[in-house]
Design a protein around this motif. Structure first.
Motif, PDB file in Angstrom:
ATOM      1  N   PHE A   1       0.838  -1.202   0.000  1.00 21.95           N
ATOM      2  CA  PHE A   1       0.000   0.000   0.000  1.00 21.95           C
ATOM      3  C   PHE A   1       0.870   1.248   0.000  1.00 21.95           C
ATOM      4  O   PHE A   1       0.728   2.135  -0.808  1.00 21.95           O
ATOM      5  CB  PHE A   1      -0.858   0.060   1.271  1.00 21.95           C
ATOM      6  N   GLU A   2       1.772   1.284   0.968  1.00 18.73           N
ATOM      7  CA  GLU A   2       2.548   2.505   1.197  1.00 18.73           C
ATOM      8  C   GLU A   2       3.932   2.382   0.579  1.00 18.73           C
ATOM      9  O   GLU A   2       4.502   1.317   0.522  1.00 18.73           O
ATOM     10  CB  GLU A   2       2.745   2.716   2.701  1.00 18.73           C
ATOM     11  N   THR A   3       4.427   3.505   0.152  1.00 16.85           N
ATOM     12  CA  THR A   3       5.802   3.529  -0.324  1.00 16.85           C
ATOM     13  C   THR A   3       6.617   4.381   0.627  1.00 16.85           C
ATOM     14  O   THR A   3       6.256   5.522   0.919  1.00 16.85           O
ATOM     15  CB  THR A   3       5.881   4.135  -1.729  1.00 16.85           C
ATOM     16  N   VAL A   4       7.676   3.813   1.147  1.00 16.57           N
ATOM     17  CA  VAL A   4       8.553   4.554   2.045  1.00 16.57           C
ATOM     18  C   VAL A   4       9.914   4.678   1.374  1.00 16.57           C
ATOM     19  O   VAL A   4      10.510   3.675   0.984  1.00 16.57           O
ATOM     20  CB  VAL A   4       8.713   3.819   3.397  1.00 16.57           C
ATOM     21  N   SER A   5      10.391   5.887   1.201  1.00 17.31           N
ATOM     22  CA  SER A   5      11.727   6.089   0.641  1.00 17.31           C
ATOM     23  C   SER A   5      12.632   6.673   1.700  1.00 17.31           C
ATOM     24  O   SER A   5      12.352   7.742   2.244  1.00 17.31           O
ATOM     25  CB  SER A   5      11.667   7.041  -0.566  1.00 17.31           C
ATOM     26  N   LEU A   6      13.682   5.949   1.990  1.00 17.83           N
ATOM     27  CA  LEU A   6      14.660   6.443   2.956  1.00 17.83           C
ATOM     28  C   LEU A   6      15.848   7.008   2.189  1.00 17.83           C
ATOM     29  O   LEU A   6      16.033   6.729   1.005  1.00 17.83           O
ATOM     30  CB  LEU A   6      15.099   5.304   3.879  1.00 17.83           C
ATOM     31  N   PRO A   7      16.678   7.835   2.869  1.00 18.82           N
ATOM     32  CA  PRO A   7      17.823   8.442   2.169  1.00 18.82           C
ATOM     33  C   PRO A   7      18.659   7.392   1.440  1.00 18.82           C
ATOM     34  O   PRO A   7      18.939   6.320   1.975  1.00 18.82           O
ATOM     35  CB  PRO A   7      18.627   9.077   3.297  1.00 18.82           C
ATOM     36  N   THR A   8      19.035   7.693   0.259  1.00 16.74           N
ATOM     37  CA  THR A   8      19.752   6.755  -0.603  1.00 16.74           C
ATOM     38  C   THR A   8      21.223   7.128  -0.637  1.00 16.74           C
ATOM     39  O   THR A   8      21.567   8.300  -0.771  1.00 16.74           O
ATOM     40  CB  THR A   8      19.189   6.857  -2.031  1.00 16.74           C
ATOM     41  N   ASN A   9      22.081   6.119  -0.501  1.00 14.87           N
ATOM     42  CA  ASN A   9      23.494   6.449  -0.684  1.00 14.87           C
ATOM     43  C   ASN A   9      23.770   6.547  -2.182  1.00 14.87           C
ATOM     44  O   ASN A   9      22.976   6.150  -3.021  1.00 14.87           O
ATOM     45  CB  ASN A   9      24.402   5.424   0.005  1.00 14.87           C
ATOM     46  N   ARG A  10      24.884   7.057  -2.516  1.00 16.66           N
ATOM     47  CA  ARG A  10      25.189   7.300  -3.931  1.00 16.66           C
ATOM     48  C   ARG A  10      26.133   6.246  -4.491  1.00 16.66           C
ATOM     49  O   ARG A  10      26.699   6.410  -5.561  1.00 16.66           O
ATOM     50  CB  ARG A  10      25.805   8.700  -4.094  1.00 16.66           C
ATOM     51  N   ARG A  11      26.353   5.248  -3.690  1.00 18.43           N
ATOM     52  CA  ARG A  11      27.230   4.174  -4.137  1.00 18.43           C
ATOM     53  C   ARG A  11      26.669   3.541  -5.413  1.00 18.43           C
ATOM     54  O   ARG A  11      25.473   3.390  -5.582  1.00 18.43           O
ATOM     55  CB  ARG A  11      27.273   3.114  -3.036  1.00 18.43           C
ATOM     56  N   ARG A  12      27.543   3.091  -6.258  1.00 16.44           N
ATOM     57  CA  ARG A  12      27.120   2.581  -7.544  1.00 16.44           C
ATOM     58  C   ARG A  12      26.454   1.205  -7.422  1.00 16.44           C
ATOM     59  O   ARG A  12      27.022   0.251  -6.905  1.00 16.44           O
ATOM     60  CB  ARG A  12      28.348   2.476  -8.485  1.00 16.44           C
ATOM     61  N   VAL A  13      25.227   1.104  -7.946  1.00 17.32           N
ATOM     62  CA  VAL A  13      24.517  -0.171  -7.997  1.00 17.32           C
ATOM     63  C   VAL A  13      24.954  -0.908  -9.253  1.00 17.32           C
ATOM     64  O   VAL A  13      24.948  -0.342 -10.354  1.00 17.32           O
ATOM     65  CB  VAL A  13      22.992   0.057  -8.026  1.00 17.32           C
ATOM     66  N   ARG A  14      25.375  -2.165  -9.107  1.00 17.59           N
ATOM     67  CA  ARG A  14      25.786  -2.964 -10.264  1.00 17.59           C
ATOM     68  C   ARG A  14      24.792  -4.078 -10.589  1.00 17.59           C
ATOM     69  O   ARG A  14      24.739  -4.551 -11.711  1.00 17.59           O
ATOM     70  CB  ARG A  14      27.166  -3.580 -10.020  1.00 17.59           C
ATOM     71  N   TYR A  15      24.066  -4.537  -9.573  1.00 18.45           N
ATOM     72  CA  TYR A  15      23.183  -5.696  -9.757  1.00 18.45           C
ATOM     73  C   TYR A  15      21.754  -5.380  -9.295  1.00 18.45           C
ATOM     74  O   TYR A  15      21.563  -4.710  -8.272  1.00 18.45           O
ATOM     75  CB  TYR A  15      23.701  -6.898  -8.967  1.00 18.45           C
ATOM     76  N   VAL A  16      20.799  -5.877 -10.055  1.00 16.80           N
ATOM     77  CA  VAL A  16      19.386  -5.766  -9.654  1.00 16.80           C
ATOM     78  C   VAL A  16      18.816  -7.187  -9.563  1.00 16.80           C
ATOM     79  O   VAL A  16      18.969  -7.982 -10.503  1.00 16.80           O
ATOM     80  CB  VAL A  16      18.572  -4.929 -10.670  1.00 16.80           C
ATOM     81  N   ILE A  17      18.202  -7.497  -8.447  1.00 14.20           N
ATOM     82  CA  ILE A  17      17.760  -8.877  -8.182  1.00 14.20           C
ATOM     83  C   ILE A  17      16.269  -8.887  -7.894  1.00 14.20           C
ATOM     84  O   ILE A  17      15.777  -8.068  -7.107  1.00 14.20           O
ATOM     85  CB  ILE A  17      18.546  -9.468  -6.978  1.00 14.20           C
ATOM     86  N   GLY A  18      15.572  -9.784  -8.561  1.00  8.50           N
ATOM     87  CA  GLY A  18      14.138  -9.965  -8.312  1.00  8.50           C
ATOM     88  C   GLY A  18      13.903 -11.247  -7.540  1.00  8.50           C
ATOM     89  O   GLY A  18      14.487 -12.282  -7.870  1.00  8.50           O
ATOM     90  N   VAL A  19      13.065 -11.166  -6.510  1.00  8.33           N
ATOM     91  CA  VAL A  19      12.822 -12.324  -5.648  1.00  8.33           C
ATOM     92  C   VAL A  19      11.313 -12.561  -5.502  1.00  8.33           C
ATOM     93  O   VAL A  19      10.555 -11.614  -5.266  1.00  8.33           O
ATOM     94  CB  VAL A  19      13.445 -12.111  -4.248  1.00  8.33           C
ATOM     95  N   ASP A  20      10.926 -13.818  -5.647  1.00  8.51           N
ATOM     96  CA  ASP A  20       9.537 -14.231  -5.428  1.00  8.51           C
ATOM     97  C   ASP A  20       9.533 -15.265  -4.317  1.00  8.51           C
ATOM     98  O   ASP A  20      10.176 -16.316  -4.446  1.00  8.51           O
ATOM     99  CB  ASP A  20       8.970 -14.845  -6.723  1.00  8.51           C
TER     100      ASP A  20
END
Lengths: 314, 314
Positions: A10-29
């Protein structure tokens, strides 16, 4: 470290994001029987896949976290990537039980070593996967049942999914509970025994004592194991056929409540939902489409949308 | 020491009896909320009465035994009899859960310091009490529901009583489960909210999260607490009235299955059963009689019959 959460879908919560480089995106079910993870590069290319044990949050957040971690680690092993760091990973998760806010909070706390985390219920990621994140509706009927829709105005609606033993109409557990009730009534002579009652007795016992003992141990999953028997005898047993019709009406009711105008494409999924499709009303069947993707696709979409919002992917 | 047991109100087990003189006969009625004991002399005269905590065997045999012992001890105190010995006492008990053979065995083991013990389910002692041990039928609908009959040929029949959440049709828990299901469906827009839904929400919460939390904690007793709400709104809410009619049909079905010929006198008891009486079919209502006695009367009858069989009373 940034945690991006869709709590209870229902709700979206965004917390402060670091600026470190993201290399991988993972989807989990993750659900009550297992966890599946797909590892992708930032550009979307799939690198690896793995499975692990159950991660339904209602079975315990620690177990869920252990199995999610294992599925992620093994997806890197599958991709033969040895040199990786959670701080480079953004993970999108659709987990059974994420609808309960306290479970989600506890899980996100455990997940905080990852760069970005987006968590939703498995129903919501299945919805996102089925319609590529576009407006659409889905009714999932397996052990339990729930309907979810993303409306054109962005609103997320859901119907049903109240759980065992009161809700989850039309689900496997729901079918099994009625099959057992019928068996009890036949054993003590209130109704006549047909093929369904004999099938249930072959699994759960013939005598009153045996059936009582089975029911004393049984919960949602045990009742759901009786559901295939209802389909097995549908041509031989009028009551079984009526029960399947009643289950289909429940799925119909959920689909109509999700989208009264009937304008959204509809996916019916889950082992029970798929078998009930031929019994749905023409009005609902007219809306049916094939799913564009699965819950892992939806989980990847969930996290990539958040990364896009932060300008990390385009 | 002789233990005489009606295990599960089906079997009668007679163990060797000592010849020590029995001076007191005690009837005990025990369930999920309390225990009542009546102390009588061998000639039947009542001497004392006392109450104690719950003794439903399903809640634990040790607790049951502690509360039964306390009720018996206090019945002697009520009678101002200080000088007594378990070896002089014959006790008849009707306890909820005695239908489960393993519970009965464990309880009887604990009760072995008494001279004679006869144990049956509370349903069976209520039946014996209602019809003075003569052929007759009873349907009890309180938190749960069950029908029992003693046929002219001595056979003991029972119908229903399969327990929460599948069986016990027409009971308080059954009514409460349907009231909650209706509330869930109204909250997510599948049905319109009426007086019943508003009444349930005033107890269990208005939002999806509150209702889910209530249901997660709830069991048979919690659902039964919703049943009085259904009666409260029966004139204002069509669904509530339909639900009460459905509960009455379940009671009807049990009554008919107990005695298809309709020749036995019938007692309908329990808080829900009594309130449903006006809704029963004329065919079933024509058989209704007032109970001759209660479950303690039945428990005393149970033990006295055994003592008579052994020639200890005439």
């Amino acid at each position: 470290m940034g945690i991006l959460a869709v709590i209870g879908s229902f709700e979206t919560v965004s917390l402060p994001t670091n600026r470190r480089r993201v290399r991988y995106v993972i989807g989990v079910d993750g659900g009550g029987t297992g966890t599946r993870a797909r590892l992708t590069r930032l550009d979307g290319e799939a690198l690896g896949y793995a499975q692990a044990g159950p991660s339904a949050l209602g079975q315990g957040v620690e177990q869920a976290w252990r199995n999610v971690s294992q599925a992620i680690e093994h997806s890197f092993r599958d991709a033969t990537v040895d040199d990786w760091d959670p701080g480079e990973c953004a993970i999108g998760l659709g987990l059974a039980g994420a609808i309960v806010a306290s479970h989600s909070r506890d899980f996100l706390h455990a997940a905080s070593r990852y760069a970005h985390v987006a968590l939703a219920s498995d129903g919501f990621t299945t919805l996102l996967g089925a319609h590529k994140g576009k407006p659409g509706a889905i009714v999932i009927a397996g052990t339990g049942s729930i309907g979810e829709a993303l409306l054109p105005n962005g609103t997320h609606v859901f119907i049903g999914g109240w759980g065992y033993p009161i809700g989850d109409e039309g689900s496997g557990a729901w079918l099994g509970m009625y099959a057992m009730r019928r068996t009890q009534q036949a054993v003590d002579g209130r109704v006549s025994a047909g093929a369904l009652v004999r099938a249930v007795q072959s699994v759960a016992g013939n005598t009153r004592d045996e059936l009582l003992a089975w029911c004393e141990r049984a919960g949602q999953h045990a009742y759901a194991t009786l559901a295939p028997l209802v389909f097995d005898v549908e041509t031989a047993d009028t009551y079984a056929a009526e029960l399947l019709n009643a289950a289909a009406r429940s799925i119909d009711d959920i689909a109509v409540a999700l989208d009264a105008d009937g304008t959204l494409p509809l996916v019916v999924s889950g082992s029970i939902g798929q078998r009930l499709e031929p019994r749905l009303t023409p009005r609902v069947r007219a809306r049916l489409v094939e799913p564009a993707g699965d819950a892992i696709d939806g989980a990847l979409r969930l996290i990539r949308e958040r990364l896009r919002g932060d300008g990390i992917v385009s």
